[in-house]
Design a protein around this motif. Structure first.
Motif, PDB file in Angstrom:
ATOM      1  N   GLY A   1      22.057 -11.472 -58.085  1.00 47.07           N
ATOM      2  CA  GLY A   1      20.602 -11.567 -58.224  1.00 47.07           C
ATOM      3  C   GLY A   1      20.016 -12.942 -58.006  1.00 47.07           C
ATOM      4  O   GLY A   1      18.844 -13.160 -58.306  1.00 47.07           O
ATOM      5  N   HIS A   2      20.831 -13.862 -57.496  1.00 48.31           N
ATOM      6  CA  HIS A   2      20.328 -15.229 -57.323  1.00 48.31           C
ATOM      7  C   HIS A   2      19.751 -15.419 -55.918  1.00 48.31           C
ATOM      8  O   HIS A   2      20.113 -14.718 -54.984  1.00 48.31           O
ATOM      9  N   LEU A   3      18.842 -16.374 -55.798  1.00 45.15           N
ATOM     10  CA  LEU A   3      18.227 -16.660 -54.506  1.00 45.15           C
ATOM     11  C   LEU A   3      19.279 -17.141 -53.513  1.00 45.15           C
ATOM     12  O   LEU A   3      20.173 -17.916 -53.873  1.00 45.15           O
ATOM     13  N   PRO A   4      19.181 -16.697 -52.251  1.00 42.90           N
ATOM     14  CA  PRO A   4      20.203 -17.062 -51.259  1.00 42.90           C
ATOM     15  C   PRO A   4      20.109 -18.533 -50.876  1.00 42.90           C
ATOM     16  O   PRO A   4      19.008 -19.076 -50.788  1.00 42.90           O
TER      17      PRO A   4
ATOM     18  N   ALA B   1      22.166  -8.970 -52.078  1.00 45.72           N
ATOM     19  CA  ALA B   1      21.483  -9.451 -53.281  1.00 45.72           C
ATOM     20  C   ALA B   1      22.346  -9.318 -54.545  1.00 45.72           C
ATOM     21  O   ALA B   1      22.563 -10.283 -55.251  1.00 45.72           O
ATOM     22  N   GLY B   2      22.850  -8.161 -54.840  1.00 47.92           N
ATOM     23  CA  GLY B   2      23.663  -7.988 -56.057  1.00 47.92           C
ATOM     24  C   GLY B   2      22.802  -7.987 -57.310  1.00 47.92           C
ATOM     25  O   GLY B   2      21.841  -8.734 -57.405  1.00 47.92           O
ATOM     26  N   LEU B   3      23.178  -7.148 -58.248  1.00 45.48           N
ATOM     27  CA  LEU B   3      22.404  -7.046 -59.502  1.00 45.48           C
ATOM     28  C   LEU B   3      22.666  -8.255 -60.384  1.00 45.48           C
ATOM     29  O   LEU B   3      23.780  -8.771 -60.440  1.00 45.48           O
ATOM     30  N   LEU B   4      21.628  -8.708 -61.077  1.00 44.80           N
ATOM     31  CA  LEU B   4      21.823  -9.876 -61.935  1.00 44.80           C
ATOM     32  C   LEU B   4      22.765  -9.580 -63.109  1.00 44.80           C
ATOM     33  O   LEU B   4      22.982  -8.428 -63.461  1.00 44.80           O
TER      34      LEU B   4
ATOM     35  N   GLU C   1       9.137 -20.742 -56.513  1.00 46.64           N
ATOM     36  CA  GLU C   1       8.262 -19.676 -56.981  1.00 46.64           C
ATOM     37  C   GLU C   1       6.932 -20.252 -57.454  1.00 46.64           C
ATOM     38  O   GLU C   1       6.911 -21.131 -58.312  1.00 46.64           O
TER      39      GLU C   1
ATOM     40  N   ARG D   1       2.758 -18.980 -58.484  1.00 44.01           N
ATOM     41  CA  ARG D   1       1.831 -17.862 -58.657  1.00 44.01           C
ATOM     42  C   ARG D   1       0.941 -17.739 -57.430  1.00 44.01           C
ATOM     43  O   ARG D   1       0.513 -18.743 -56.867  1.00 44.01           O
TER      44      ARG D   1
ATOM     45  N   LEU E   1       3.884 -15.310 -52.107  1.00 47.13           N
ATOM     46  CA  LEU E   1       5.034 -14.427 -51.958  1.00 47.13           C
ATOM     47  C   LEU E   1       6.313 -15.261 -51.986  1.00 47.13           C
ATOM     48  O   LEU E   1       6.344 -16.374 -51.444  1.00 47.13           O
ATOM     49  N   ILE E   2       7.362 -14.695 -52.587  1.00 41.95           N
ATOM     50  CA  ILE E   2       8.600 -15.459 -52.733  1.00 41.95           C
ATOM     51  C   ILE E   2       9.210 -15.778 -51.366  1.00 41.95           C
ATOM     52  O   ILE E   2       9.776 -16.851 -51.168  1.00 41.95           O
ATOM     53  N   ASP E   3       9.034 -14.867 -50.410  1.00 40.52           N
ATOM     54  CA  ASP E   3       9.559 -15.127 -49.061  1.00 40.52           C
ATOM     55  C   ASP E   3       8.878 -16.337 -48.422  1.00 40.52           C
ATOM     56  O   ASP E   3       9.506 -17.065 -47.643  1.00 40.52           O
TER      57      ASP E   3
ATOM     58  N   ILE F   1      10.568 -19.352 -49.869  1.00 37.91           N
ATOM     59  CA  ILE F   1      11.893 -19.550 -49.272  1.00 37.91           C
ATOM     60  C   ILE F   1      11.744 -20.101 -47.848  1.00 37.91           C
ATOM     61  O   ILE F   1      12.473 -21.006 -47.437  1.00 37.91           O
TER      62      ILE F   1
END
Lengths: 254, 118
Positions: free
Chosen positions: A143-146, A163-166, A197, A199, A202-204, A207
């Protein structure tokens, strides 16, 4: 040294100064040096968020097989509680890494341990295991950012990892390790969400912005450039951990 | 916006819980309570509607995972299990990055989530 810091942390807890205690604990757990005999360069930054230390951490260590582990993680929550859980996760992960070379296996074990002993705690963790020659790296994300990878002569790219679950979320999460080839001279950027991140954004986009900033240059300069552009002098709302690693071409090896 | 009982509505036998615009440590506990209450109704489907949500930090993710685990435990003994579904647009990528889409299907709209056969 670590004992001194632990003693400082304990004294502060007794004085109910959680913030000071958490900060002392946090600092004692952040290494800034590479294992000997690794031909790479490292630079790191850690900034506590809103005056309150949280559960961000990074770790770099070698194991007897000659592999080098780079770990970055973020425990949900803040203050002393998050810092304590972070410390436990960090030690457990180190112990599992001595026994297993596969990051997916290590994260699966860490997940099991956390769900059993720290139910309710959540964390994102990314493990990168470098071959002794730094020619390839095996990664697994919970679940961590790549990470961002800048290779000589190419624009920086977001590492393509599942991605994988945290950690701590649910039983039987799927864990998958992927292997990436590394061009000598490449810079790898590991970070926590506080760096990108915002407010209303978008997170993308965050990144992508980081991707534009990471270049092939000495890690210290790369860290400085990224921090100046994304953080500046503003107090950080959330914890920020940043780790830049450059895999040196053999001509530059000491 | 604060999550409360007014955030829950019913569409046939399916419960839809509307999430606020921003989810962080200031309202995550309240959201956790709202989701827990909604999960206890035993509806065939529970939809977490994040279509209006533009910011969700790890405290928000924690509240969603809490609802999943509560339903997972409940479903093991319930005669009629509850399916958890998530609707996300702006925060869809975050949900994906933390792997929560492994735990429940994610839809672009409430309509799409409602239309999915049980």
């Amino acid at each position: 040294m670590a004992a001194n810091r632990a003693a400082t942390a304990l004294a502060s807890i007794m004085a109910q100064e959680d913030r000071v205690a958490a900060e002392a604990l946090q600092r004692s757990l952040l290494p800034g040096v590479l294992p000997a005999a690794v031909s790479a360069d490292l630079a790191v930054r850690y900034v506590p968020g809103a005056g309150k230390v949280g559960g961000d951490w990074y770790d770099v260590f070698g194991v007897s097989s000659g592999h080098m582990w780079v770990v970055i993680g973020d425990v949900t929550g803040s203050g002393l509680a998050a810092a304590v859980i972070m410390g436990r996760m960090r030690s457990a992960l180190r112990a599992y890494a001595l026994e297993h070379d596969d990051p997916a296996e290590v994260l699966a074990r860490l997940d099991r341990k956390m769900q059993h002993f720290e139910p309710g705690a959540l964390a994102t963790v990314l493990c990168a295991v470098f071959d002794p020659g730094l020619e390839q790296v095996r990664m697994c994300s919970a679940g961590h950012l790549p990470p961002i990878i800048a290779s000589p002569g190419c624009a920086a790219e977001v590492a393509e990892i599942p991605a994988g679950l945290l950690i701590g979320a649910a039983r039987a999460a799927r864990r998958e390790t992927v292997t990436l080839q590394i061009t000598p001279g490449s810079v790898l950027c590991f970070y926590t969400d506080g760096l990108i991140e915002r407010r209303g954004q978008l997170i993308d986009d965050g990144i992508a912005r980081l991707c534009q900033l990471v270049r092939v240059e000495p890690p210290e300069a790369a860290c400085a450039a990224v921090m100046a552009a994304l953080v500046g002098n503003e107090p950080a709302a959330d914890d920020i951990a940043l780790l830049m690693l450059q895999c040196l071409p053999s001509a530059l090896q000491p | 916006m604060i999550a409360g009982d007014d955030q829950l509505r019913w569409e046939g036998g399916q419960a839809v819980v509307r999430m606020p615009v921003e989810i962080d440590v200031t309202n995550a506990d309240e959201i956790r309570r709202t989701l827990r209450a909604a999960a206890s109704h035993g509806s065939s489907v529970l939809i977490i509607d994040m279509s209006a949500t533009t910011f969700c930090d790890s405290a928000g993710v924690q509240a969603i995972i809490d609802a999943y685990n509560q339903l997972d435990a409940r479903n093991r003994s319930a005669a009629t299990p509850t399916q958890l579904r998530l609707v996300a647009t702006a925060v869809r990528r975050i949900i994906q990055l933390v792997g929560v889409d492994q735990l429940m299907p994610v839809y672009p709209t409430v309509e799409a989530a409602l239309a999915e056969p049980g």
